[in-house]
Design a protein around this motif. Structure first.
Motif, PDB file in Angstrom:
ATOM      1  N   VAL A   1      39.498 -30.734  -9.773  1.00 47.50           N
ATOM      2  CA  VAL A   1      39.544 -29.298  -9.498  1.00 47.50           C
ATOM      3  C   VAL A   1      40.107 -29.143  -8.089  1.00 47.50           C
ATOM      4  N   ASP A   2      41.330 -28.655  -8.003  1.00 49.43           N
ATOM      5  CA  ASP A   2      41.975 -28.446  -6.701  1.00 49.43           C
ATOM      6  C   ASP A   2      41.620 -27.057  -6.163  1.00 49.43           C
ATOM      7  N   ARG A   3      41.564 -26.930  -4.843  1.00 47.03           N
ATOM      8  CA  ARG A   3      41.312 -25.679  -4.133  1.00 47.03           C
ATOM      9  C   ARG A   3      40.115 -24.916  -4.716  1.00 47.03           C
ATOM     10  N   PRO A   4      38.952 -25.554  -4.838  1.00 48.05           N
ATOM     11  CA  PRO A   4      37.809 -24.881  -5.465  1.00 48.05           C
ATOM     12  C   PRO A   4      37.312 -23.665  -4.691  1.00 48.05           C
ATOM     13  N   GLN A   5      37.542 -23.624  -3.381  1.00 46.30           N
ATOM     14  CA  GLN A   5      36.976 -22.544  -2.577  1.00 46.30           C
ATOM     15  C   GLN A   5      37.695 -21.215  -2.776  1.00 46.30           C
ATOM     16  N   THR A   6      38.977 -21.237  -3.095  1.00 45.78           N
ATOM     17  CA  THR A   6      39.747 -19.991  -3.100  1.00 45.78           C
ATOM     18  C   THR A   6      40.469 -19.726  -4.420  1.00 45.78           C
ATOM     19  N   ALA A   7      41.300 -20.649  -4.844  1.00 47.09           N
ATOM     20  CA  ALA A   7      42.118 -20.453  -6.049  1.00 47.09           C
ATOM     21  C   ALA A   7      42.121 -21.746  -6.856  1.00 47.09           C
ATOM     22  N   PRO A   8      41.076 -21.999  -7.629  1.00 45.97           N
ATOM     23  CA  PRO A   8      40.955 -23.295  -8.306  1.00 45.97           C
ATOM     24  C   PRO A   8      42.092 -23.565  -9.294  1.00 45.97           C
ATOM     25  N   VAL A   9      42.457 -24.829  -9.355  1.00 46.06           N
ATOM     26  CA  VAL A   9      43.358 -25.321 -10.388  1.00 46.06           C
ATOM     27  C   VAL A   9      42.644 -26.490 -11.066  1.00 46.06           C
ATOM     28  N   VAL A  10      42.406 -26.348 -12.355  1.00 40.33           N
ATOM     29  CA  VAL A  10      41.701 -27.388 -13.098  1.00 40.33           C
ATOM     30  C   VAL A  10      42.719 -28.327 -13.717  1.00 40.33           C
ATOM     31  N   ARG A  11      42.548 -29.593 -13.455  1.00 44.59           N
ATOM     32  CA  ARG A  11      43.432 -30.605 -14.035  1.00 44.59           C
ATOM     33  C   ARG A  11      42.656 -31.342 -15.133  1.00 44.59           C
ATOM     34  N   TYR A  12      43.278 -31.401 -16.308  1.00 47.37           N
ATOM     35  CA  TYR A  12      42.607 -32.059 -17.426  1.00 47.37           C
ATOM     36  C   TYR A  12      43.604 -32.895 -18.205  1.00 47.37           C
ATOM     37  N   ARG A  13      43.058 -33.849 -18.935  1.00 42.64           N
ATOM     38  CA  ARG A  13      43.856 -34.825 -19.681  1.00 42.64           C
ATOM     39  C   ARG A  13      43.599 -34.654 -21.173  1.00 42.64           C
ATOM     40  N   ASN A  14      44.672 -34.646 -21.947  1.00 44.92           N
ATOM     41  CA  ASN A  14      44.560 -34.637 -23.400  1.00 44.92           C
ATOM     42  C   ASN A  14      44.207 -36.049 -23.851  1.00 44.92           C
ATOM     43  N   LEU A  15      43.054 -36.222 -24.440  1.00 43.69           N
ATOM     44  CA  LEU A  15      42.593 -37.553 -24.816  1.00 43.69           C
ATOM     45  C   LEU A  15      43.338 -38.117 -26.005  1.00 43.69           C
ATOM     46  N   ALA A  16      44.052 -37.265 -26.739  1.00 42.97           N
ATOM     47  CA  ALA A  16      44.805 -37.740 -27.898  1.00 42.97           C
ATOM     48  C   ALA A  16      46.119 -38.391 -27.492  1.00 42.97           C
ATOM     49  N   ASP A  17      46.840 -37.773 -26.531  1.00 44.77           N
ATOM     50  CA  ASP A  17      48.154 -38.311 -26.155  1.00 44.77           C
ATOM     51  C   ASP A  17      48.253 -38.719 -24.686  1.00 44.77           C
ATOM     52  N   GLY A  18      47.179 -38.509 -23.907  1.00 40.69           N
ATOM     53  CA  GLY A  18      47.169 -38.928 -22.509  1.00 40.69           C
ATOM     54  C   GLY A  18      47.897 -37.993 -21.554  1.00 40.69           C
ATOM     55  N   ARG A  19      48.488 -36.913 -22.054  1.00 36.49           N
ATOM     56  CA  ARG A  19      49.230 -36.002 -21.174  1.00 36.49           C
ATOM     57  C   ARG A  19      48.265 -35.212 -20.297  1.00 36.49           C
ATOM     58  N   GLU A  20      48.729 -34.953 -19.060  1.00 41.46           N
ATOM     59  CA  GLU A  20      47.908 -34.206 -18.110  1.00 41.46           C
ATOM     60  C   GLU A  20      48.411 -32.773 -17.995  1.00 41.46           C
ATOM     61  N   HIS A  21      47.458 -31.844 -17.763  1.00 40.89           N
ATOM     62  CA  HIS A  21      47.773 -30.426 -17.682  1.00 40.89           C
ATOM     63  C   HIS A  21      47.075 -29.836 -16.460  1.00 40.89           C
ATOM     64  N   ALA A  22      47.630 -28.744 -15.935  1.00 41.83           N
ATOM     65  CA  ALA A  22      47.031 -28.023 -14.813  1.00 41.83           C
ATOM     66  C   ALA A  22      46.842 -26.571 -15.228  1.00 41.83           C
ATOM     67  N   ALA A  23      45.636 -26.039 -14.994  1.00 36.17           N
ATOM     68  CA  ALA A  23      45.321 -24.663 -15.389  1.00 36.17           C
ATOM     69  C   ALA A  23      44.796 -23.895 -14.188  1.00 36.17           C
ATOM     70  N   PRO A  24      45.588 -22.958 -13.627  1.00 34.38           N
ATOM     71  CA  PRO A  24      45.053 -22.078 -12.578  1.00 34.38           C
ATOM     72  C   PRO A  24      43.883 -21.280 -13.133  1.00 34.38           C
ATOM     73  N   ALA A  25      42.834 -21.097 -12.328  1.00 32.72           N
ATOM     74  CA  ALA A  25      41.610 -20.478 -12.835  1.00 32.72           C
ATOM     75  C   ALA A  25      41.120 -19.380 -11.900  1.00 32.72           C
ATOM     76  N   ALA A  26      40.642 -18.287 -12.498  1.00 33.83           N
ATOM     77  CA  ALA A  26      39.979 -17.252 -11.708  1.00 33.83           C
ATOM     78  C   ALA A  26      38.629 -17.760 -11.199  1.00 33.83           C
ATOM     79  N   ALA A  27      38.016 -18.650 -11.958  1.00 29.95           N
ATOM     80  CA  ALA A  27      36.772 -19.311 -11.593  1.00 29.95           C
ATOM     81  C   ALA A  27      36.599 -20.488 -12.542  1.00 29.95           C
ATOM     82  N   VAL A  28      35.726 -21.416 -12.175  1.00 30.17           N
ATOM     83  CA  VAL A  28      35.455 -22.586 -13.006  1.00 30.17           C
ATOM     84  C   VAL A  28      33.954 -22.665 -13.244  1.00 30.17           C
TER      85      VAL A  28
END
Length: 472
Positions: A132-159
Motif C-alpha cells: 500500500v503506497d502513500r497510505p497517509q494521503t492518497a493510497p495506491v493498493v498493489r496486488y498480484r493476480n495469483l492465477a497469472d502472476g500479473r501485478e496491478h495498482a489500484a488508486p484508492a479513496a481509502a483502504v
C-alpha cells in the motif's frame, strides 16, 4: 471518485463493501479466494448484529438458515447440570432472537450474492495484496493476480484491511499486536449426524478442569464440539472425545482443527486513509460468541463515517478519528468479559481449579446472574454525544408509517434521525445534521408502545448506525 479498496471478502469485508455501496461509494473488493471459504468457523450472532444484517438487506434470508439459541447449560465433568439459563426464543429489543446459531458458509453465500446485486462493487478473486503506497494521503493498493502472476495498482479513496488475524494490511502499516494475556489450545470439531442427537437445544458448557468442553447445535443434525487441550499435550483421539456425546449415532466430520484462542488488539487501527477491521484489528476468545459480531460492528461504525467523509468537501477527519476511539474500548470490554467467562466456564487448569469448581456451582445460582449470563446488550460506545443514553442503541420495534408496517430502521432511512413525542427542544434541533429524518412518535406510528416507553417524553437524536447521539 477512486473506489474504496477492501482487502478481504469474508463477512466483515463484504459487509463493509455493501454498506458503502448502498451509500453510493464505489468499492473494489480483493480476496485470495474466488469462492467463499467452505468450512464452518463463526456460529453465533446476537440480535444487535442481525439488525446490521437487516441494513445489508439479508436479515430475512439469514433467519431462514439460522436457528434461535435456547440458552446456556453448565455441566460438571460427569455431564450433570450445575445451572441452566433458558433464553426466550421470541424477538429481543432489536426485533430478532437474542442468540442466533448458524453455519458461516451460509452467511458468506448470502453476503456474496448481495455484493453481486450492487453495481458499485467490483469483486476480484485470486488477488493478493502485497503493498500500500502513500497510505497517509492518497493510497495506491498493489496486488498480484495469483492465477497469472500479473501485478496491478489500484488508486484508492481509502483502504479497509479486513484480511483476518494474519492481516497483510496490518503489517504494511506497521501496527503491532497488543497481547491481552490469553492463549488456550482447543480442538474444534464440526459434524453432521445421521440422526438428531438427544440433546437440549442450547449451548452446553462442561466446566471441568480436566477437559473443559463446549457443545452446541447449529442446525438440523449439525453440531459443534470444542475441547480444551493442555499445553504440550500430544494429539488427542477426537473420536474418543465425541463418543460420550454421540451415544452410538454416526457422524460425518465436516471439519477438525486445532486452534489457539487468543486475546489481542492492534496497536492502532488507522494509518491515514488505511483502516483495520475485524480480526485484523482484534481477536477475542469465543466464550461469549462475539468474534464475528465485533467485526460487523466495526464495519457498521466505519462505513457511514467514511461515506460522510467522502461526500464532504475537505473531508470529515473528526468522524474518521472517532472510529478507533469508539470501537477499540468497546472491543476491549468484550474481550475482558470473554476472558472472565472463559475462566468461569472452563474452571482453569491449575491446582485451585477444584476449589473454583465448588465456588462456581454456588456463584451461578446468585440472584440476577441469569440476566448477566444471557445478556446480549453490548456496552455503550464511549465519547458519543451527551446524555445518559448516549452511545447506546435505540430499540427497533415494528412501526406504521403512511399506512404501511415496517421496521423502525426502514422508516428512518440511511441517515441521521430524530425521534420525539412532541416538539423537539430548539437546542437539540440546532445540532441536527442537514437532512435528518424526523419522526413524531405517536400511538399510531408506535402501536406496541416500545418507542414511547423508551423515549419517556424525551427527544433522541440517532446516528446513521442507530447509536444515540443525544437525548433531551
Amino acid at each position: 471518485m477512486d473506489p474504496v479498496v477492501v482487502a478481504g471478502a469474508g463477512p466483515v469485508g463484504a459487509a463493509a463493501a455493501i454498506l458503502l455501496a448502498q451509500r453510493g461509494v464505489p468499492c473494489l473488493v480483493l480476496d485470495r479466494y474466488a469462492e467463499p471459504y467452505p468450512l464452518p468457523r463463526a456460529v453465533h450472532l446476537d440480535d444487535e448484529v442481525v439488525r446490521i444484517l437487516q441494513e445489508l438487506g439479508i436479515a430475512e434470508a439469514f433467519l431462514r438458515v439460522s436457528r434461535p439459541g435456547l440458552g446456556l447449560r453448565l455441566l460438571d465433568g460427569r455431564h450433570r447440570v450445575m445451572a441452566e439459563f433458558r433464553r426466550d426464543e421470541s424477538a429481543g429489543p432489536h426485533g430478532y432472537p437474542q442468540a442466533n446459531m448458524f453455519d458461516q458458509p451460509d452467511l458468506e453465500r448470502l453476503l456474496r450474492a448481495r455484493m453481486a446485486e450492487l453495481p458499485a462493487i467490483e469483486f476480484v478473486g485470486a488477488a493478493e495484496v502485497f503493498a500500500v503506497d502513500r497510505p497517509q494521503t492518497a493510497p495506491v493498493v498493489r496486488y498480484r493476480n495469483l492465477a497469472d502472476g500479473r501485478e496491478h495498482a489500484a488508486p484508492a479513496a481509502a483502504v479497509l484491511g479486513c484480511d483476518g488475524a494474519n492481516s497483510t494490511v496490518r503489517e504494511l502499516i506497521g501496527a503491532r499486536r497488543v497481547d491481552l494475556r490469553f492463549a488456550e489450545r482447543w480442538l474444534v470439531v464440526d459434524g453432521v449426524c445421521d440422526e438428531d442427537l438427544d440433546a437440549w437445544g442450547g449451548v452446553h458448557q462442561v466446566c471441568d478442569p480436566r477437559r473443559a468442553a463446549t457443545f452446541m447445535q447449529l442446525g438440523p443434525r449439525r453440531y459443534r464440539w470444542e475441547f480444551r487441550l493442555f499445553d504440550h499435550e500430544p494429539p488427542v483421539d477426537a473420536d474418543a472425545l465425541l463418543a460420550r456425546w454421540l451415544g452410538g449415532v454416526g457422524v460425518r466430520i465436516v471439519r477438525r482443527a486445532e486452534y489457539t484462542f487468543r486475546a489481542e488488539l492492534a496497536g492502532r487501527w488507522r494509518a491515514g486513509r488505511v483502516f483495520l477491521l475485524g480480526d485484523a484489528a482484534h481477536q477475542t476468545p469465543p466464550f461469549i460468541g462475539q468474534g464475528l459480531g465485533a467485526g460487523l460492528r466495526d464495519a457498521y461504525n466505519l462505513a457511514w463515517k467514511l461515506a460522510a467523509d467522502l461526500a464532504t468537501p475537505g473531508g470529515a477527519e473528526a468522524l474518521l478519528d472517532s472510529y478507533e476511539r469508539e470501537r477499540a474500548p468497546h472491543v476491549r470490554a468484550q474481550i475482558r468479559l470473554a476472558k472472565v467467562a472463559g475462566w468461569a466456564m472452563t474452571g482453569g487448569q491449575d491446582r485451585a481449579a477444584a476449589v473454583r469448581r465448588v465456588v462456581l456451582g454456588a456463584v451461578w445460582r446468585l440472584p440476577g446472574l441469569k440476566g448477566l449470563a444471557l445478556r446480549s446488550t453490548s456496552p455503550p460506545l464511549r465519547g458519543v454525544g451527551r446524555g445518559r443514553r448516549a452511545g447506546t442503541l435505540c430499540p427497533q420495534p415494528r412501526v406504521v408509517l403512511d399506512g404501511r408496517e415496517m421496521w423502525l430502521d426502514e422508516a428512518l432511512g440511511p441517515g441521521w434521525a430524530i425521534l420525539h413525542t412532541g416538539v423537539p427542544p430548539a437546542t437539540l434541533r440546532d445540532q441536527l445534521v442537514a437532512g435528518a429524518r424526523e419522526l413524531h412518535v405517536t400511538p399510531a406510528l408506535d402501536p406496541s408502545g416500545t418507542l414511547r416507553r423508551w423515549l419517556r417524553g424525551r427527544t433522541a437524536v440517532l446516528r446513521p448506525d442507530r447509536v444515540v447521539h443525544a437525548v433531551a
